[in-house]
Design a protein around this motif. Sequence first.
Motif, PDB file in Angstrom:
ATOM      1  N   GLU A 279       0.830  -1.193   0.000  1.00  0.00           N
ATOM      2  CA  GLU A 279       0.000   0.000   0.000  1.00  0.00           C
ATOM      3  C   GLU A 279       0.868   1.248   0.000  1.00  0.00           C
ATOM      4  OE1 GLU A 279      -2.828   0.045   3.044  1.00  0.00           O
ATOM      5  OE2 GLU A 279      -3.706  -1.870   2.480  1.00  0.00           O
TER       6      GLU A 279
ATOM      7  N   HIS B 200       1.017  -0.942  -7.262  1.00  0.00           N
ATOM      8  CA  HIS B 200      -0.074  -1.306  -6.381  1.00  0.00           C
ATOM      9  C   HIS B 200      -1.171  -2.007  -7.173  1.00  0.00           C
ATOM     10  CE1 HIS B 200      -2.472   1.901  -8.044  1.00  0.00           C
ATOM     11  NE2 HIS B 200      -1.501   2.742  -7.811  1.00  0.00           N
ATOM     12  N   ASP B 201      -0.962  -2.147  -8.484  1.00  0.00           N
ATOM     13  CA  ASP B 201      -1.961  -2.750  -9.357  1.00  0.00           C
ATOM     14  C   ASP B 201      -1.709  -4.247  -9.461  1.00  0.00           C
ATOM     15  OD1 ASP B 201      -2.935  -2.143 -12.856  1.00  0.00           O
ATOM     16  OD2 ASP B 201      -3.674  -3.527 -11.324  1.00  0.00           O
ATOM     17  N   LEU B 202      -2.371  -5.002  -8.573  1.00  0.00           N
ATOM     18  CA  LEU B 202      -2.104  -6.440  -8.560  1.00  0.00           C
ATOM     19  C   LEU B 202      -2.636  -7.139  -9.790  1.00  0.00           C
ATOM     20  CD1 LEU B 202      -1.485  -5.921  -5.501  1.00  0.00           C
ATOM     21  CD2 LEU B 202      -2.054  -8.318  -5.253  1.00  0.00           C
TER      22      LEU B 202
ATOM     23  N   LEU C   3      -2.309  -6.282 -12.929  1.00  0.00           N
ATOM     24  CA  LEU C   3      -1.238  -6.354 -13.917  1.00  0.00           C
ATOM     25  C   LEU C   3      -0.119  -7.254 -13.410  1.00  0.00           C
ATOM     26  CD1 LEU C   3      -0.171  -5.290 -16.600  1.00  0.00           C
ATOM     27  CD2 LEU C   3       0.866  -3.399 -15.369  1.00  0.00           C
TER      28      LEU C   3
ATOM     29  N   ARG D 295      -0.202  -9.815 -11.483  1.00  0.00           N
ATOM     30  CA  ARG D 295      -0.534 -11.236 -11.589  1.00  0.00           C
ATOM     31  C   ARG D 295      -0.242 -11.765 -12.981  1.00  0.00           C
ATOM     32  NH1 ARG D 295      -6.277 -13.468  -9.843  1.00  0.00           N
ATOM     33  NH2 ARG D 295      -7.030 -12.094 -11.454  1.00  0.00           N
ATOM     34  N   GLN D 296      -0.433 -10.871 -13.962  1.00  0.00           N
ATOM     35  CA  GLN D 296      -0.301 -11.304 -15.336  1.00  0.00           C
ATOM     36  C   GLN D 296       1.152 -11.421 -15.770  1.00  0.00           C
ATOM     37  OE1 GLN D 296      -2.210  -8.622 -17.994  1.00  0.00           O
ATOM     38  NE2 GLN D 296      -2.860 -10.192 -19.389  1.00  0.00           N
ATOM     39  N   VAL D 297       2.003 -10.565 -15.232  1.00  0.00           N
ATOM     40  CA  VAL D 297       3.331 -10.457 -15.839  1.00  0.00           C
ATOM     41  C   VAL D 297       4.495 -10.892 -14.964  1.00  0.00           C
ATOM     42  CG1 VAL D 297       2.556  -8.542 -17.259  1.00  0.00           C
ATOM     43  CG2 VAL D 297       3.663  -8.077 -15.093  1.00  0.00           C
TER      44      VAL D 297
ATOM     45  N   ALA E 233      -5.596  -8.728   1.894  1.00  0.00           N
ATOM     46  CA  ALA E 233      -6.366  -7.511   1.613  1.00  0.00           C
ATOM     47  C   ALA E 233      -6.069  -7.004   0.211  1.00  0.00           C
ATOM     48  CB  ALA E 233      -6.040  -6.433   2.649  1.00  0.00           C
ATOM     49  N   LEU E 234      -4.801  -7.035  -0.181  1.00  0.00           N
ATOM     50  CA  LEU E 234      -4.432  -6.553  -1.513  1.00  0.00           C
ATOM     51  C   LEU E 234      -5.056  -7.426  -2.596  1.00  0.00           C
ATOM     52  CD1 LEU E 234      -0.669  -5.679  -0.957  1.00  0.00           C
ATOM     53  CD2 LEU E 234      -2.452  -4.107  -1.652  1.00  0.00           C
TER      54      LEU E 234
ATOM     55  N   ALA F 248      -8.691  -6.846  -3.006  1.00  0.00           N
ATOM     56  CA  ALA F 248      -9.057  -5.536  -3.541  1.00  0.00           C
ATOM     57  C   ALA F 248      -9.001  -5.464  -5.059  1.00  0.00           C
ATOM     58  CB  ALA F 248      -8.151  -4.457  -2.946  1.00  0.00           C
TER      59      ALA F 248
ATOM     60  N   PRO G 189     -10.325  -5.636  -8.445  1.00  0.00           N
ATOM     61  CA  PRO G 189     -11.698  -5.781  -8.947  1.00  0.00           C
ATOM     62  C   PRO G 189     -11.750  -6.804 -10.068  1.00  0.00           C
ATOM     63  CG  PRO G 189     -10.736  -3.718  -9.703  1.00  0.00           C
ATOM     64  CD  PRO G 189      -9.704  -4.382  -8.874  1.00  0.00           C
TER      65      PRO G 189
END
Lengths: 322, 281, 322
Positions: B59, B223-225, B227, B229-231, B263-264, B267, B269
């Motif tokens: 965070e 903080h953008d999980l 993206l 996760r993908q890379v 939590a991350l 979050a 979406p």
Amino acid sequence: MEALLQVRDLHVQYNLEKAGHVSALRGVDFEMTAGQSVGVLGESGCGKSTLATTIPGLLPAGASITRGSVRLRERELVGLEEMELRSIRGAEVELIHQEPALALNPVLRIGAQIADIVRAHMPGDRGSAIRQTQEMLQRVGLPGERFFRAYPHQLSGGQRQRVVIAQALVCRPQLVLADEPTSSLDSTTQSEILSLLQTLRQEMRVSLLLISHDPAVLATLCDRVLVMYAGKIVEQGPLSEVYRRPRHPYTQALLSLVASRQSGNGNVRLPAIPGHPPNLSQLPSGCSFEPRCAERLGACAVREPEEVEEGERRVRCFKYGG
Amino acid sequence: MAADGAQVCVGVEPLLRVERLSKSYVHRHPLLLRQHPVTALNGVDLVVGHGCFLALVGESGSGKSTLARCLACLERPWSGSVWFHGKDLVKLGEAELRRTRPKIQLIFQDAATALNPRFSALDLVEEPLRIQHYGSARARRQKALEAMAQVGLPPDCAQRFPHQFSGGQRQRLAIARALVQEPELLVLDEALSGLDLSLQAQIMNILFELRQQHALTYLYISHDLGLVRQVADEVAVMDGGRVVERASAAELFRSPQQPVTQALVRAVPEIAGIRPVAGSW
Amino acid sequence: MRYLVRRLLHAVLVLWGVSVLSFLFSEMAPGDYLAEMRMMPQISKETIAAQRAQYGLDRPLPIKYARWLKSVARGDLGYSFAYNMPARKLLGVRARNTLMLTCTAVLLSWLFAIPLGVWAAHHQRGWAGRVFGAGTSVLLAIPDLLLALVFLMVAVRTRLLPPGGMVSVNFAELTPLGKLQDLTAHMLLPVVVIVLGTLPMLVRHVRAAMLEVLDAAFIRAARGHGLPERWVLFRYALPAAANPLISLFGFSVATLLSASLLVEVIMSWPGLGPMLLEAIFARDLYLVIGAVVLSTLFLVAGNLVADLLLYAADPRIRTGEP
């Protein structure tokens, strides 16, 4: 149900001094009924921010509405005098900007910045304005004297966004336009803010026009979605249907991207829409998406497709007529 | 590949090893005597393997950006070590540090603020070469144009100025400028946040290609999980100035251990019911 | 508190340094108070030598400086040879006269500059802005000297206002109201000239600071909430634009004793300026030093005032923005 907002054939141009005109909106048509939540999906340059600033008459100098109408409950907003627009802004239509940190005055306390809006639009004295402000701050999760007297730089990004939301809702407007309200926040704060918007929207029965480049953000809040590309709406309809069975090739490509992201299919190469959005001052003839489209037809490069309606869904693509 | 990314990073010789890195900021009140220390890094331990795509998530306020700046030698930590090619970067003198800096490059989120608006694109990419007295003017120009081509910027935009580029193009320019210095480790601090999804994918593809061609290692802070996760091959989670969890990307999303990680992950979406369309994208 | 102490120490240091330098420079300048007398053959060398000893002009520099410092500690500021009285009284009266002019002029300048600057920024586009720009440019280009002379000529020709001086010959016999009227009549022209000299620059600064702020996102947001334009300008924009203006105000305070030199000389206003000029020509050592140190005191105080005001006005500085 009666229409809250009716936008018809809206054309907006920016006048760049040396570079001539740029058409930011080229014929936007849609409706919103009271209590609805509509999402506007599109990449940068598609005109979604222009749409948000046009509706309350907040276009910057050098931009103008060249054609079309914007009606808020049968009242025409295009062509209104600044004084009349000022009475509508804040009280009936509100805009949440993209960067909350920048939307707040750094030298004034946030309580004052909210109370000012109340005093400008609602009857009552300073005391009642303060009371309404405190109530609103409580609702957005910033209770107490401490937050009322705080300055913007003393708050975190998420807290500042809550203040901006409080400003937008304190006079209970009928329509709130939110332009990328969460794109500058980290993901946990983003989900908090989105759920706050959802709660408040339902409690206060406010209609919401939510703008984002991220389809997932819209999915959490919106009933309907408008997909924009190069100044036009290329597809619109109920969100769940449009997402499940997208019709326009652009929508399909965009959602496909998100889907592959969700499945975590980390290939060495990510799917992407080839090319980039067109330069609005040098639009190709024909459909503006044609250069990047995988399903081109002969007619696509020649003329622009018309909108085809089918039930609650509308598409601008030759695949479906037009 | 992210699916079996663990294999890329496990058993590989570490490129960079961070040990117990700590740093606090002391904020002095201008008029009064009060001072409050703010701990940014609280004993960070991290290993980055050769060729690994390591994502660092957390965070705001978890210390990610401070760590990035310390690794790129833009800031000095208070204690701890950063081992790179057998030397501790924290203890290096200025001269040696100058030699090492080109190998670790940092790319910021908002390239517009990092690029001098008065320099043309070519000047900006050439600048680091000029500072290092690399070769002749012609050799520098050649190298700069090559780097720009590799990130997808054609030579005809060499004379344009930053404000004439789009956000995505500016980001590519920043990458070209880093590339020119032949780095080994590229630290990207929210470098793709806020960009359109398709643009993110395009630039990420460029980064993948560059990784193959130049044997680069990436430390991607975000903080953008979604993206991530993908890379990413592996993911490290920071909280309160420390690394609290580390796993391969797939493993982390399947079963996050720490509450902050959970939590991350929660979050992010998600949209139900959409499918990727097999196409010629 | 520590900061304040540091600044005060710094101020004392500056004053001390200035006094030392002043002494050094006057020593380096050829001649002394008795130079003219030496040129007259009637006065014998012994007389001159005796005079020198009496005034203490024959002592070496460090001794002279030490004696001066001692008298400063006592509250004296040395002795004026030309006027044959303690310097302090002389300086006090003249400084008071100068302050009468400059304080009035500074107050009036700022009182006019702020609304004019805000108005100019608000109407930046269009003919009003251009007229304003031309007007200030013209005023800025006119030398103060010319302005003073022109006004003096007007006064002499029309006999509407007294042509210089501070009070009329019969001042002592006037009623209190009459005295006030007389003083005001004499002050009018010098004050007008000073104001005309400083106003254009101030207005431009106010305008520039406002323009920079009016571009900011939070101003657009304030307009977006439908706040009245008056509020937007004076309650939202001006406070945020205040920082550079506060520093400028500090500068105004700093030059309170020196800004009116030219005007005082031309319009025969018995202020610090003309006296300093005479004292320099006459080599009236202690008077010169006293005037310079006094001016420096104001300079230092002005900067301190600006810093304190900045601290009070900007919450970001006050609460220590991390």
